[in-house]
Design an enzyme around this catalytic site. Structure first.
Site, short mmCIF file in Angstrom:
data_model
loop_
_atom_site.label_atom_id
_atom_site.label_comp_id
_atom_site.label_asym_id
_atom_site.label_seq_id
_atom_site.Cartn_x
_atom_site.Cartn_y
_atom_site.Cartn_z
N ASP A 148 0.86 -1.17 0.00
CA ASP A 148 0.00 0.00 0.00
C ASP A 148 0.90 1.24 0.00
O ASP A 148 2.11 1.15 0.27
CB ASP A 148 -0.88 -0.04 1.25
CG ASP A 148 -1.78 1.17 1.37
OD1 ASP A 148 -2.41 1.55 0.36
OD2 ASP A 148 -1.86 1.74 2.47
N ASP A 170 -0.40 5.14 0.86
CA ASP A 170 -0.76 6.08 1.93
C ASP A 170 -0.69 5.38 3.28
O ASP A 170 -1.38 4.40 3.53
CB ASP A 170 -2.17 6.63 1.72
CG ASP A 170 -2.26 7.52 0.49
OD1 ASP A 170 -1.62 8.57 0.49
OD2 ASP A 170 -2.97 7.14 -0.47
#
Length: 346
Positions: free
Chosen positions: A27, A29
């Site tokens: 991922d 963020d």
């Protein structure tokens, strides 16, 4: 009676965690960056993963930027990234709609230009108004979206024949100043107005993770994320180990309380810990009382409470607490937090 979590049993106890995998599906963020700034230790850790001969792919639900822009941002922070290393929820949504709609079908864009570009790239026609008679609405995160865009989507969705696809439903997004509303809050606004629910293309659905793994031919990938409801649930949906890192949205306390489908295989304080041995966790039980040990940390639980004997908030203490609580409650559909007590090991 004694049991060992199979995930903790793999490999040598001296082997580092990263040695168990041939690729990381990361991922962005809350894992690599928060807003424009790098998460401490993330770029150099990912470069080290890449230098070890393992693939690093980036799987993001943020549909507001193109893969080119995302790769440029990652590279500017010092982490390895090419455009083809980025798999976005905008791409996943475009692929889903291309499967369900005739070529050149009109799609109302409720989101950023990057989303419109991905829709166009698969042979569909982006439009901005109900008057253009779209056959579908696609909704993705855009920090500049306004009421009129959400209203246009709701007006269009009054026709039940119009397909609605959301790139993702993340309720929040980590930014440099803190936690901000995510695309899920905007999707919820349209859902409230239209009385409908979208099909979701990105995380936590499995295809976006499988696409990332297939691009690099990974046989033993792991998913790295900061959110239980997207990254870890998605890892479990895809049948991949999930690594929760506590640099973004979720915390050790929320991991302890997690429902079964959102429980990670491993959790770390930061990405540097990929290069450390992951401790074994052993669980024993006597009737409905469970006891877990992670190195020197010990956790004991009954059906409602957990007592941890370890330095307060130590990761090994949390690992023991999770192992004991999850063993006592193996199949739960909703988050359930126990009463938690920490005891000084001295």
């Amino acid at each position: 009676m004694t049991a060992t979590d199979p995930a903790r049993e793999e490999g040598s106890e001296d082997a580092t965690l990263i040695e168990r995998f041939d690729a990381l599906l990361c991922d962005l963020d809350g894992v690599v960056y928060a807003g424009p700034h790098a998460i401490d230790g993330a770029p150099e850790s990912l470069k080290r993963v890449k230098d070890s001969g393992r693939a690093v792919m980036y799987v993001t639900n943020n549909a507001s930027r193109s893969p080119e822009a995302v790769a440029e941002h990652i590279s500017s922070l010092g982490a390895p990234a090419r455009t083809q290393d980025v798999v976005s929820s905008a791409q996943a949504a475009a692929a889903l709609l291309a499967e369900r709609l005739p070529r050149s079908a009109k799609v109302l864009i409720t989101g950023a230009q990057a989303l419109a570009d991905e829709i166009r790239a698969v042979g569909l026609t982006p439009v901005t108004s109900q008057d253009e008679q779209p056959e579908a609405v696609v909704q993705g995160f855009d920090p500049h979206i306004g009421w009129e865009h959400l209203a246009e989507a709701a007006f269009t969705l009054a026709d039940d024949a119009v397909l609605w696809c959301a790139t993702n439903t993340d309720r929040t997004i980590p930014k440099e100043r803190g936690i901000a509303p995510g695309n899920g809050t905007l999707v919820a606004a349209v859902a409230a107005a239209s009385g409908r629910e979208p099909v979701v293309a990105g995380k936590p659905e499995a295809p976006i993770f499988r696409e990332a793994a297939e691009r690099v031919g990974a046989r033993n990938p792991a998913v790295v994320g900061d959110r239980l409801d997207t990254d870890i649930l998605g890892a479990n949906n895809a049948g991949m180990p999930g690594i929760e890192v506590f640099t973004g949205v979720d915390s050790p306390r929320s991991v302890l309380a997690a429902c079964t489908s959102q429980r990670p295989t491993y959790f770390l304080g930061n990405l540097r810990e990929l290069f450390e041995p992951y401790p074994r966790v052993d669980v024993t039980h006597d009737g409905d009382r469970f006891r877990a040990r992670c190195r020197e940390a010990v956790a004991e639980t009954d059906s409602t409470a957990v007592t941890v004997t370890a330095p307060r908030d130590s990761l090994d203490g949390w690992r023991a607490a999770c192992a004991a609580w999850w063993a006592a409650h193996p199949d739960v559909d909703v988050a359930h937090e126990p009463s938690l007590t920490w005891q000084d090991p001295a």
